[in-house]
Design a protein around this motif. Structure first.
Motif, PDB file in Angstrom:
ATOM      1  N   LYS A  35      -1.165  10.940  -7.906  1.00  0.00           N
ATOM      2  CA  LYS A  35      -1.647  12.030  -7.050  1.00  0.00           C
ATOM      3  C   LYS A  35      -1.648  11.641  -5.575  1.00  0.00           C
ATOM      4  O   LYS A  35      -1.642  12.506  -4.703  1.00  0.00           O
ATOM      5  CB  LYS A  35      -3.061  12.433  -7.481  1.00  0.00           C
ATOM      6  CG  LYS A  35      -3.123  13.048  -8.877  1.00  0.00           C
ATOM      7  CD  LYS A  35      -4.545  13.454  -9.235  1.00  0.00           C
ATOM      8  CE  LYS A  35      -4.589  14.082 -10.632  1.00  0.00           C
ATOM      9  NZ  LYS A  35      -5.981  14.464 -11.014  1.00  0.00           N
ATOM     10  N   ARG A  36      -1.640  10.347  -5.298  1.00  0.00           N
ATOM     11  CA  ARG A  36      -1.700   9.884  -3.916  1.00  0.00           C
ATOM     12  C   ARG A  36      -0.307   9.753  -3.292  1.00  0.00           C
ATOM     13  O   ARG A  36      -0.163   9.743  -2.080  1.00  0.00           O
ATOM     14  CB  ARG A  36      -2.426   8.534  -3.840  1.00  0.00           C
ATOM     15  CG  ARG A  36      -3.869   8.570  -4.287  1.00  0.00           C
ATOM     16  CD  ARG A  36      -4.762   9.264  -3.264  1.00  0.00           C
ATOM     17  NE  ARG A  36      -4.866   8.451  -2.046  1.00  0.00           N
ATOM     18  CZ  ARG A  36      -4.753   8.928  -0.814  1.00  0.00           C
ATOM     19  NH1 ARG A  36      -4.496  10.207  -0.625  1.00  0.00           N
ATOM     20  NH2 ARG A  36      -4.869   8.122   0.223  1.00  0.00           N
ATOM     21  N   PHE A  37       0.708   9.618  -4.158  1.00  0.00           N
ATOM     22  CA  PHE A  37       2.069   9.518  -3.629  1.00  0.00           C
ATOM     23  C   PHE A  37       3.036  10.083  -4.658  1.00  0.00           C
ATOM     24  O   PHE A  37       3.173   9.561  -5.757  1.00  0.00           O
ATOM     25  CB  PHE A  37       2.434   8.057  -3.334  1.00  0.00           C
ATOM     26  CG  PHE A  37       3.826   7.878  -2.782  1.00  0.00           C
ATOM     27  CD1 PHE A  37       4.113   8.172  -1.462  1.00  0.00           C
ATOM     28  CD2 PHE A  37       4.860   7.433  -3.600  1.00  0.00           C
ATOM     29  CE1 PHE A  37       5.396   8.019  -0.949  1.00  0.00           C
ATOM     30  CE2 PHE A  37       6.145   7.274  -3.107  1.00  0.00           C
ATOM     31  CZ  PHE A  37       6.415   7.566  -1.776  1.00  0.00           C
ATOM     32  N   THR A  38       3.666  11.191  -4.309  1.00  0.00           N
ATOM     33  CA  THR A  38       4.623  11.806  -5.211  1.00  0.00           C
ATOM     34  C   THR A  38       6.033  11.545  -4.704  1.00  0.00           C
ATOM     35  O   THR A  38       6.263  11.457  -3.498  1.00  0.00           O
ATOM     36  CB  THR A  38       4.398  13.327  -5.317  1.00  0.00           C
ATOM     37  OG1 THR A  38       4.448  13.907  -4.005  1.00  0.00           O
ATOM     38  CG2 THR A  38       3.043  13.631  -5.939  1.00  0.00           C
TER      39      THR A  38
ATOM     40  N   ASN B 136       0.835  -1.192   0.000  1.00  0.00           N
ATOM     41  CA  ASN B 136       0.000   0.000   0.000  1.00  0.00           C
ATOM     42  C   ASN B 136       0.878   1.253   0.000  1.00  0.00           C
ATOM     43  O   ASN B 136       2.084   1.177  -0.222  1.00  0.00           O
ATOM     44  CB  ASN B 136      -0.943  -0.013   1.213  1.00  0.00           C
ATOM     45  CG  ASN B 136      -0.191  -0.291   2.503  1.00  0.00           C
ATOM     46  OD1 ASN B 136       0.919   0.215   2.702  1.00  0.00           O
ATOM     47  ND2 ASN B 136      -0.772  -1.103   3.380  1.00  0.00           N
ATOM     48  N   LEU B 137       0.283   2.408   0.271  1.00  0.00           N
ATOM     49  CA  LEU B 137       1.045   3.656   0.278  1.00  0.00           C
ATOM     50  C   LEU B 137       2.148   3.641   1.326  1.00  0.00           C
ATOM     51  O   LEU B 137       3.233   4.199   1.115  1.00  0.00           O
ATOM     52  CB  LEU B 137       0.114   4.847   0.517  1.00  0.00           C
ATOM     53  CG  LEU B 137      -0.832   5.209  -0.636  1.00  0.00           C
ATOM     54  CD1 LEU B 137      -1.697   6.397  -0.254  1.00  0.00           C
ATOM     55  CD2 LEU B 137      -0.041   5.531  -1.904  1.00  0.00           C
TER      56      LEU B 137
ATOM     57  N   ARG C  51       6.142   0.629  -9.170  1.00  0.00           N
ATOM     58  CA  ARG C  51       4.800   0.984  -9.647  1.00  0.00           C
ATOM     59  C   ARG C  51       4.505   0.335 -11.000  1.00  0.00           C
ATOM     60  O   ARG C  51       3.363  -0.036 -11.279  1.00  0.00           O
ATOM     61  CB  ARG C  51       4.691   2.508  -9.759  1.00  0.00           C
ATOM     62  CG  ARG C  51       4.397   3.182  -8.415  1.00  0.00           C
ATOM     63  CD  ARG C  51       4.383   4.676  -8.559  1.00  0.00           C
ATOM     64  NE  ARG C  51       3.524   5.293  -7.558  1.00  0.00           N
ATOM     65  CZ  ARG C  51       3.533   6.578  -7.280  1.00  0.00           C
ATOM     66  NH1 ARG C  51       4.355   7.387  -7.922  1.00  0.00           N
ATOM     67  NH2 ARG C  51       2.723   7.078  -6.363  1.00  0.00           N
TER      68      ARG C  51
ATOM     69  N   ASN D 278      -1.516   5.493  -8.243  1.00  0.00           N
ATOM     70  CA  ASN D 278      -2.100   6.818  -8.481  1.00  0.00           C
ATOM     71  C   ASN D 278      -1.049   7.872  -8.139  1.00  0.00           C
ATOM     72  O   ASN D 278      -0.730   8.081  -6.965  1.00  0.00           O
ATOM     73  CB  ASN D 278      -3.345   7.010  -7.629  1.00  0.00           C
ATOM     74  CG  ASN D 278      -4.046   8.336  -7.926  1.00  0.00           C
ATOM     75  OD1 ASN D 278      -3.474   9.223  -8.560  1.00  0.00           O
ATOM     76  ND2 ASN D 278      -5.281   8.463  -7.459  1.00  0.00           N
TER      77      ASN D 278
ATOM     78  N   ASP E 155      -3.801  -2.425  -4.405  1.00  0.00           N
ATOM     79  CA  ASP E 155      -4.265  -1.168  -3.822  1.00  0.00           C
ATOM     80  C   ASP E 155      -4.132  -0.086  -4.883  1.00  0.00           C
ATOM     81  O   ASP E 155      -3.015   0.265  -5.297  1.00  0.00           O
ATOM     82  CB  ASP E 155      -3.407  -0.827  -2.589  1.00  0.00           C
ATOM     83  CG  ASP E 155      -3.906   0.406  -1.852  1.00  0.00           C
ATOM     84  OD1 ASP E 155      -4.582   1.245  -2.482  1.00  0.00           O
ATOM     85  OD2 ASP E 155      -3.601   0.546  -0.652  1.00  0.00           O
TER      86      ASP E 155
ATOM     87  N   ASP F 273      -4.347   3.025  -4.853  1.00  0.00           N
ATOM     88  CA  ASP F 273      -3.604   4.229  -4.466  1.00  0.00           C
ATOM     89  C   ASP F 273      -2.116   4.121  -4.803  1.00  0.00           C
ATOM     90  O   ASP F 273      -1.445   5.132  -5.027  1.00  0.00           O
ATOM     91  CB  ASP F 273      -3.752   4.491  -2.959  1.00  0.00           C
ATOM     92  CG  ASP F 273      -5.121   5.062  -2.601  1.00  0.00           C
ATOM     93  OD1 ASP F 273      -5.804   5.547  -3.528  1.00  0.00           O
ATOM     94  OD2 ASP F 273      -5.490   5.018  -1.416  1.00  0.00           O
ATOM     95  N   THR F 274      -1.594   2.908  -4.842  1.00  0.00           N
ATOM     96  CA  THR F 274      -0.153   2.740  -5.068  1.00  0.00           C
ATOM     97  C   THR F 274       0.260   3.148  -6.474  1.00  0.00           C
ATOM     98  O   THR F 274       1.418   3.504  -6.704  1.00  0.00           O
ATOM     99  CB  THR F 274       0.270   1.271  -4.835  1.00  0.00           C
ATOM    100  OG1 THR F 274      -0.464   0.422  -5.729  1.00  0.00           O
ATOM    101  CG2 THR F 274       0.022   0.857  -3.390  1.00  0.00           C
TER     102      THR F 274
END
Length: 448
Positions: free
Chosen positions: A217-220, A166-167, A196, A215, A210, A212-213
């Motif tokens: 925008k969710r992790f820069t 996950n993130l 990724r 995306n 997940d 979000d991993t």
């Protein structure tokens, strides 16, 4: 590197059936793979590594066919790894043979087996952006990231699998590469990008991950502009004027091997060829993969007409007088190709011999801290410096950027400008010349 595979029994003097083992040897390694078959040693032919043609072994043909197929599979796994420049390991062989034999790999979570297979199959995949197969360099980077992920899993003491990536995993992996490995920002970003990519590919293969991993925008992930150099016209003249004509001579220099300095030497003949190839790159704007592979049919009168290897884009480049002089030296052709590794190593020594020793403070973020190293300019020169030198020198001459981009093959101005390494003073000088031209035009208008 040689690969040898043969079969053996655990005990040759046994009176009971013994298990058959596949023994693989490569690069000083020995890998033993157990089979499901057992055979009496007296029915086993040690020389051929097969079951003898005896009536007491009714399944001999089935077993022997299986043995031949398995040995061929092992050799195929090894050959494909060599072609893809993938490190050949015992685990690589075991995973491949497990798939061939239909065994279930219970000791590895699906993340590891699927990602390993994804990397192994990369040479056959097409990059959707370029329409070409995945490059050797990209596959090497995938393998490096894969190894760092295994180290991270061990240090983190938590098995990586799709249901727990996950993130927080991305952040922890970033922190591991920062604090434990001491990597630079851009190196860290590369490995996060590769992770990724593995996850995106799994998602495309209908594996639940997940969201979000993948995306952005969710992790820069932080990056910084590399502090690259270019060589100006004066420096290029110094390199061109370097006398390397006596091919009986050699240059002695020091190189690092496994962190230790070691004396090395290279013939002037090789340095002469490296210098000429590099100068061609500086006056054509080609990547090393292109200026190191110019063929006779690419030369069309006063122009080079070729398709770039990386993008497949066609470029037509006017042949500079300096390039023409080099071609005349080689009978109207360009110098013979030399490996990228040697070119990168030797061009530094050529620049040092040419007196390109300006001191430069190079700053980058490593291990989470800003680190400054004082280098001489020759130490920062690589094969790609040629392309940056072309972009910078042409811009410095006042040639419109859009025209230069037609030669370099760049489609986005923002990407091209990353190659222009002019100093603030050099930009100011370009502006001053334009302003003077403007003033001259104004005087002409007033005169009218």
């Amino acid at each position: 590197m040689k690969f040898n595979a043969r079969y053996n029994l655990r005990r040759q003097d046994s009176k009971k059936p013994e298990k058959i083992y596949l023994i693989c040897r490569f690069v000083g390694e020995k890998f033993v793979y157990p089979l499901a078959f057992n055979v009496l040693p007296k029915h086993w032919n040690i020389k051929t590594g097969e079951v003898r043609n005896v009536i007491d072994e009714p399944n001999r043909d089935i077993i022997n066919n299986y043995l031949r197929g398995l040995k061929a599979a092992a050799k195929d796994i090894y050959d494909k790894a060599i072609v893809a420049r993938t490190p050949v390991t015992k685990q690589l062989l075991k995973s491949g043979l497990d798939r061939w034999t239909g065994k279930t790999v219970e000791d590895k979570p699906i993340f590891w087996s699927w990602t390993e297979k994804y990397i192994e199959e990369s040479p056959k995949r097409i990059n959707p952006k370029t329409g070409r197969v995945i490059s050797h360099r990209t596959i090497q980077e995938y393998n490096t990231t894969f190894e760092y992920l295994k180290e991270f899993e061990k240090a983190n003491r938590e098995k990586l699998d799709y249901d727990n990536i996950n993130l927080h995993t991305l952040k922890d992996f970033r922190d591991y590469l920062t604090t434990v490995k001491g990597f630079s920002l851009n190196n860290i970003a590369k490995h996060i990008d590769n992770l990724r990519q593995f996850l995106r590919a799994a998602d495309a293969d209908k594996i639940s991950i997940d969201a979000d991993t993948i995306n952005p925008k969710r992790f820069t992930i932080a990056r910084e502009a590399p502090q690259d150099v270019y060589l100006n016209e004066t420096e290029l003249l110094s390199i061109s004027a370097l006398d390397l004509s006596d091919h009986t001579k050699h240059l002695t220099f020091t190189q690092l091997q496994n962190g230790k300095e070691k004396a090395a030497k290279v013939q002037y003949a090789t340095l002469d060829r490296v210098r000429d190839l590099f100068i061609i790159g500086c006056y054509t704007g080609l990547r090393v993969s292109d200026y190191n592979n110019i063929k006779p049919h690419h030369i069309k009168g006063d122009y080079l007409d070729l398709y770039q290897r990386k993008t497949g884009q066609r470029v037509v480049i006017p042949i500079h007088d300096t390039v023409r002089q080099i071609m005349a030296k080689y009978g109207g052709h360009t110098p013979p190709k030399i490996s990228d590794q040697k070119l990168n190593m030797y061009i530094k020594e050529i620049c040092r011999e040419a007196g390109i020793v300006e001191t430069i403070e190079k700053q980058q973020t490593k291990g989470g801290e800003k680190v400054a190293n004082v280098l001489q300019k020759w130490q920062m020169v690589t094969s790609h410096t040629a392309r940056r030198s072309f972009a910078s020198n042409m811009t410095k001459q006042g040639i419109p950027i859009q025209q230069i981009m037609q030669i370099t093959g760049h489609k986005k101005e923002s990407v091209f400008l990353k190659y222009v390494k002019l100093t603030g003073m050099e930009h100011a000088e370009i502006m001053r010349k334009h302003m003077m031209t403007g003033n001259n035009n104004k005087h002409l208008l007033n005169a009218l």
